[in-house]
Design a protein around this motif. Structure first.
Motif, PDB file in Angstrom:
ATOM      1  N   ASP A  50      36.063  45.129  39.382  1.00 54.06           N
ATOM      2  CA  ASP A  50      36.647  44.597  40.609  1.00 54.06           C
ATOM      3  C   ASP A  50      35.592  43.772  41.352  1.00 54.06           C
ATOM      4  OD1 ASP A  50      38.587  44.090  42.479  1.00 54.06           O
ATOM      5  OD2 ASP A  50      38.844  46.176  43.115  1.00 54.06           O
ATOM      6  N   ASP A  51      36.075  42.873  42.196  1.00 54.61           N
ATOM      7  CA  ASP A  51      35.225  42.099  43.118  1.00 54.61           C
ATOM      8  C   ASP A  51      34.055  41.432  42.392  1.00 54.61           C
ATOM      9  OD1 ASP A  51      36.868  42.860  45.257  1.00 54.61           O
ATOM     10  OD2 ASP A  51      35.775  44.732  45.498  1.00 54.61           O
ATOM     11  N   TYR A  97      36.460  49.783  34.496  1.00 55.82           N
ATOM     12  CA  TYR A  97      37.285  49.150  35.520  1.00 55.82           C
ATOM     13  C   TYR A  97      36.397  48.163  36.270  1.00 55.82           C
ATOM     14  CZ  TYR A  97      40.506  52.925  34.468  1.00 55.82           C
ATOM     15  OH  TYR A  97      41.346  53.784  33.814  1.00 55.82           O
ATOM     16  N   SER A 126      42.621  45.542  39.983  1.00 55.93           N
ATOM     17  CA  SER A 126      41.370  45.526  39.232  1.00 55.93           C
ATOM     18  C   SER A 126      41.725  45.216  37.778  1.00 55.93           C
ATOM     19  CB  SER A 126      40.632  46.868  39.336  1.00 55.93           C
ATOM     20  OG  SER A 126      41.337  47.894  38.678  1.00 55.93           O
ATOM     21  N   GLU A 161      43.627  40.252  41.596  1.00 57.19           N
ATOM     22  CA  GLU A 161      44.933  40.515  42.190  1.00 57.19           C
ATOM     23  C   GLU A 161      45.962  39.444  41.853  1.00 57.19           C
ATOM     24  OE1 GLU A 161      44.646  41.580  46.300  1.00 57.19           O
ATOM     25  OE2 GLU A 161      43.172  43.146  45.897  1.00 57.19           O
ATOM     26  N   ASP A 213      39.113  38.843  42.554  1.00 58.22           N
ATOM     27  CA  ASP A 213      39.490  40.181  43.015  1.00 58.22           C
ATOM     28  C   ASP A 213      40.521  40.825  42.093  1.00 58.22           C
ATOM     29  OD1 ASP A 213      41.782  38.752  43.622  1.00 58.22           O
ATOM     30  OD2 ASP A 213      41.576  38.958  45.795  1.00 58.22           O
ATOM     31  N   VAL A 252      40.759  51.128  41.673  1.00 63.73           N
ATOM     32  CA  VAL A 252      40.690  49.835  42.375  1.00 63.73           C
ATOM     33  C   VAL A 252      39.693  49.994  43.507  1.00 63.73           C
ATOM     34  CG1 VAL A 252      41.955  48.132  43.720  1.00 63.73           C
ATOM     35  CG2 VAL A 252      43.074  49.261  41.781  1.00 63.73           C
TER      36      VAL A 252
END
Length: 208
Positions: A199-200, A197, A98, A32, A30, A92
């Motif tokens: 993410d996930d 970008y 991200s 983070e 993720d 994000v």
């Protein structure tokens, strides 16, 4: 240099440390878990800065724990944290973090980003969310065991597309499963065409 050429040559500069540690069997990222590295005290990052890389403003690069730049010049690579800056929330998809990657000059080819762990060769389902002007082309660097210095770089035949909105890409890919004799793989991607970008990102094994 196009993304396919970049994939085929990337592993030539891959660091050879930690290649035969305990193997990872899935990735759930993720973006983070962020760590700081002082640019001036780290030879690895300083070499990339000399090659024109952008790691964000200031003396410290904030980057996801398990990812690092590998090869190419004039790239971008740093973590996005929207927890204290509302203006970053569109970059994000979920949570507060991200990864931003990209190339500063789209006419000069692309760059490679790699994981810091070793993956067990096999078939995996890749799922990732992206947005931006660039694209990712996923690949693996494959190794054959202590004493065998060969490295085979293989395209995962999975690319993301540029998009102004968050877009999901999902596909079953081979991570070393099609490389005879491979003992482990490193998961990586080439970045071309601009900034992305990410993410996930999930990479989970699937049954044959």
């Amino acid at each position: 240099m196009n993304s396919r050429t970049l994939i085929l040559t990337a592993a030539l500069v891959l660091p050879a440390t930690g290649l035969f540690a305990e193997l990872t069997t899935e990735i759930r990222e993720d973006f983070e878990k962020i760590v700081p590295t002082v640019k001036g005290l780290d030879k690895y990052y300083m070499n990339h800065i000399r090659d024109g890389w952008d790691f964000g403003r200031g003396p410290v690069v904030f980057h996801p724990t398990m990812w690092r730049p590998n090869c190419g010049s004039a790239g971008r690579f740093y973590a996005i944290d929207c927890s204290e800056d509302e203006a970053l929330k569109p970059f994000v998809r979920s949570g507060i973090g991200s990864l931003k990657v990209g190339v500063k000059d789209v006419k000069k080819g692309g760059v490679h980003i790699m994981r810091n762990d070793s993956l067990k060769p096999g078939k995996y389902r890749l799922s990732v969310w992206t947005k931006g002007t660039g694209k990712l082309s996923f690949c693996t660097y494959n190794y054959f065991g202590p004493g065998d210095g060969r490295i085979e770089t293989r395209s995962a035949a999975c690319d993301t597309k540029p998009s102004a909105d968050w877009t999901k890409t999902e596909k079953v890919i081979s991570c070393g499963a099609d490389v005879e004799g491979a003992k482990n793989s490193t998961f990586a991607f080439a970045v071309t065409g601009g900034d992305v970008y990410i993410d996930d990102l999930d990479l989970v094994p699937v049954s044959e």
